[in-house]
Design an enzyme around this catalytic site. Structure first.
Site, PDB file in Angstrom:
ATOM      1  N   LYS A 163       0.842  -1.205   0.000  1.00 45.11           N
ATOM      2  CA  LYS A 163       0.000   0.000   0.000  1.00 45.11           C
ATOM      3  C   LYS A 163       0.874   1.250   0.000  1.00 45.11           C
ATOM      4  O   LYS A 163       2.088   1.167   0.247  1.00 45.11           O
ATOM      5  CB  LYS A 163      -0.902  -0.016   1.238  1.00 45.11           C
ATOM      6  CG  LYS A 163      -0.133   0.058   2.569  1.00 45.11           C
ATOM      7  CD  LYS A 163      -1.036  -0.195   3.764  1.00 45.11           C
ATOM      8  CE  LYS A 163      -0.247  -0.158   5.071  1.00 45.11           C
ATOM      9  NZ  LYS A 163      -1.073  -0.582   6.230  1.00 45.11           N
ATOM     10  N   ARG A 184     -10.719   0.312  14.877  1.00 40.54           N
ATOM     11  CA  ARG A 184     -10.610   1.100  13.657  1.00 40.54           C
ATOM     12  C   ARG A 184     -11.598   0.517  12.668  1.00 40.54           C
ATOM     13  O   ARG A 184     -12.792   0.539  12.907  1.00 40.54           O
ATOM     14  CB  ARG A 184      -9.147   1.029  13.188  1.00 40.54           C
ATOM     15  CG  ARG A 184      -8.604   2.301  12.647  1.00 40.54           C
ATOM     16  CD  ARG A 184      -7.098   2.278  12.488  1.00 40.54           C
ATOM     17  NE  ARG A 184      -6.585   1.189  11.653  1.00 40.54           N
ATOM     18  CZ  ARG A 184      -5.323   1.025  11.293  1.00 40.54           C
ATOM     19  NH1 ARG A 184      -4.429   1.886  11.704  1.00 40.54           N
ATOM     20  NH2 ARG A 184      -4.941   0.021  10.550  1.00 40.54           N
ATOM     21  N   TYR A 223      15.622  30.222   7.238  1.00 39.75           N
ATOM     22  CA  TYR A 223      14.533  31.020   7.812  1.00 39.75           C
ATOM     23  C   TYR A 223      14.610  31.138   9.330  1.00 39.75           C
ATOM     24  O   TYR A 223      14.811  30.150  10.035  1.00 39.75           O
ATOM     25  CB  TYR A 223      13.183  30.390   7.466  1.00 39.75           C
ATOM     26  CG  TYR A 223      12.829  30.419   6.007  1.00 39.75           C
ATOM     27  CD1 TYR A 223      12.853  31.617   5.292  1.00 39.75           C
ATOM     28  CD2 TYR A 223      12.445  29.256   5.346  1.00 39.75           C
ATOM     29  CE1 TYR A 223      12.504  31.643   3.950  1.00 39.75           C
ATOM     30  CE2 TYR A 223      12.091  29.277   4.007  1.00 39.75           C
ATOM     31  CZ  TYR A 223      12.121  30.467   3.308  1.00 39.75           C
ATOM     32  OH  TYR A 223      11.781  30.489   1.985  1.00 39.75           O
ATOM     33  N   MET A 246      10.892  24.327   2.046  1.00 39.60           N
ATOM     34  CA  MET A 246      10.092  23.500   1.138  1.00 39.60           C
ATOM     35  C   MET A 246      10.962  22.677   0.187  1.00 39.60           C
ATOM     36  O   MET A 246      10.665  21.520  -0.093  1.00 39.60           O
ATOM     37  CB  MET A 246       9.157  24.400   0.324  1.00 39.60           C
ATOM     38  CG  MET A 246       8.122  23.636  -0.479  1.00 39.60           C
ATOM     39  SD  MET A 246       7.111  24.710  -1.519  1.00 39.60           S
ATOM     40  CE  MET A 246       6.270  25.720  -0.312  1.00 39.60           C
TER      41      MET A 246
HETATM   42  C1  LIG Z   1      -0.394  -1.526   6.949  1.00 41.15           C
HETATM   43  C2  LIG Z   1      -0.964  -2.799   7.421  1.00 41.15           C
HETATM   44  C3  LIG Z   1      -0.144  -3.921   7.658  1.00 41.15           C
HETATM   45  C4  LIG Z   1       1.367  -3.862   7.626  1.00 41.15           C
HETATM   46  O1  LIG Z   1       1.839  -3.367   8.860  1.00 41.15           O
HETATM   47  P1  LIG Z   1       3.413  -3.280   9.155  1.00 41.15           P
HETATM   48  O2  LIG Z   1       3.482  -2.823  10.559  1.00 41.15           O
HETATM   49  O3  LIG Z   1       3.922  -2.260   8.198  1.00 41.15           O
HETATM   50  O4  LIG Z   1       3.982  -4.611   8.911  1.00 41.15           O
HETATM   51  C5  LIG Z   1      -0.745  -5.117   7.942  1.00 41.15           C
HETATM   52  N1  LIG Z   1      -2.086  -5.218   8.042  1.00 41.15           N
HETATM   53  C6  LIG Z   1      -2.908  -4.156   7.862  1.00 41.15           C
HETATM   54  C7  LIG Z   1      -4.368  -4.339   7.999  1.00 41.15           C
HETATM   55  C8  LIG Z   1      -2.380  -2.908   7.562  1.00 41.15           C
HETATM   56  O5  LIG Z   1      -3.176  -1.858   7.404  1.00 41.15           O
END
Ligand SMILES: *Cc1c(COP(=O)(O)O)cnc(C)c1O
Length: 360
Positions: A29, A123, A253, A301
């Site tokens: 992802k 969640r 800055y 930036m």
């Molecule tokens: C992002 C995610 C993972 C991976 O987690 P890591 O800590 O990066 O290994 C696994 N399962 C779900 C549901 C996630 O959202």
């Protein structure tokens, strides 16, 4: 000029080491945690991953459109998602609430779903009180051929803590309830990188590996990991300006950095747009010609400055922001510590202006 060099061989080896012979879903992802989704996915498959995990259908389609045919699971869905497309492109859908299940079942074709269970993270996922009714509904849909429940999964809230046991007990109860309802999920998975390393009892039929595939861990800096991991990304840029400044000169800055003596300063063309957190100003390490310095003054930036003292640094020399500590350079963990954040945020936020280059 600005480059994120990704070692895909390291990703493959990290996956191989972490899965240790087990079935693994590697999470690609967020553009493969900033490393490039397609390249990371290919490397993960080379390392023996049997599944790829992404957040939504768009990310899944990026993999399919690149010709990747391995099983893919996506688990966050906008209500406007075209679930029929997921079916036609053979993408498994994580399902989080009964209305979503109804929507998926009503779309064209028989969808493969994996039920996301909330075992305490609070969640996404079906809450505990609704499991029984959810499984009953899913079993009825499976019987009428509108879906197939291929998996059950959940996610830990703080892997490595006592809370794991509560998650584990709830997840085990969910598996029993699903089976009692007549479901027969073939993929049962709970642990991400942290739990994969610290909770063997939570491995079930598959482990999910995210940050570890990229050579980083979710643990506090310094904590040792029982498997060798190689950070896969090195971020660097060419020094674009070098000048001598006099003692007392303020840099960048707000002049939050003032040269204590006559010194040489190097300008590095990486800023917060490129993922260098402004919170790391005056703190984060940078390696130039084998020496480690600190960002001097505020990160802007597009650029930051490094006070290199009397070292001979020239325009065109490489400034390495982070990479593999085995190369004697700072790490994403160092940058995370300097910005009071986590390594995940450092690698995922490397901006689009930083060119990804792949090597093995
Ligand atoms: C992002 C995610 C993972 C991976 O987690 P890591 O800590 O990066 O290994 C696994 N399962 C779900 C549901 C996630 O959202």
């Amino acid at each position: 000029m600005r480059e994120a060099l990704v070692d895909v061989g390291a990703i493959a080896r990290n996956v191989e080491a972490l899965r240790n012979g087990e079935n693994a879903m590697v999470i690609v992802k967020a553009n493969g945690y900033g490393h490039g989704a397609v390249e990371s996915a290919r490397a993960a498959l080379e390392g023996g991953a049997s599944w790829l995990g992404v957040v939504d259908l768009d990310e899944a389609l990026e993999l399919r459109n690149a010709g990747i045919t391995a099983p893919v699971l996506a688990w966050i869905h906008d209500p406007a998602t075209d679930f029929a497309e997921a079916v036609s492109r053979d993408i498994d859908l994580g399902v989080n609430y009964v209305g979503q299940l109804e929507q998926i079942a009503a779309s064209e074709g028989r969808a493969n779903v994996q039920v996301k269970l909330d075992t305490g993270l609070g969640r996404n996922g079906v809450p505990e009180g609704e499991w029984q009714a959810f499984f009953a509904r899913a079993a009825a849909m499976e019987a009428d051929g509108s879906i197939r429940v291929r998996g059950l999964f959940s996610h830990l809230s703080s892997a490595g803590s006592a809370v794991d046991q509560q998650h584990l007990a709830r997840f085990s109860s969910a598996i029993e309830q699903a089976r009692a309802a007549g479901l027969d999920p073939e993929h049962i998975h709970l642990t991400a990188t942290g739990g994969t390393l610290q909770l063997p009892a939570g491995h079930f039929t598959m482990v999910r590996i995210g940050i570890g595939a990229y050579g980083l861990t979710p643990f506090e800096q310094g904590e040792t990991v029982p498997v060798p991991l190689t950070p896969a990304m090195q971020v660097s840029a060419s020094v674009v300006n070098v000048k001598r400044v006099a003692a007392g000169a303020g840099l960048s800055y707000g002049h939050t950095y003032v040269a204590e003596r006559d010194t040489t300063v190097a300008l590095v063309p990486l800023g917060y747009f490129d993922g260098m957190p402004r919170h790391a100003s005056n703190a984060a390490p940078v390696s130039i010609n084998g020496e480690t310095y600190r960002v001097s003054g505020r990160i802007a930036m597009d650029q930051f400055i490094v006070d290199v003292g009397d070292a001979s640094v020239a325009v065109g020399d490489r400034a390495i922001v982070f990479g593999d500590p085995a190369d004697g350079v700072p790490t994403a963990n160092d940058w995370a510590a300097a910005a009071d954040t986590i390594n995940y945020e450092i690698v995922t936020r490397i901006g689009p202006r930083v060119v990804r280059r792949y090597e093995r």
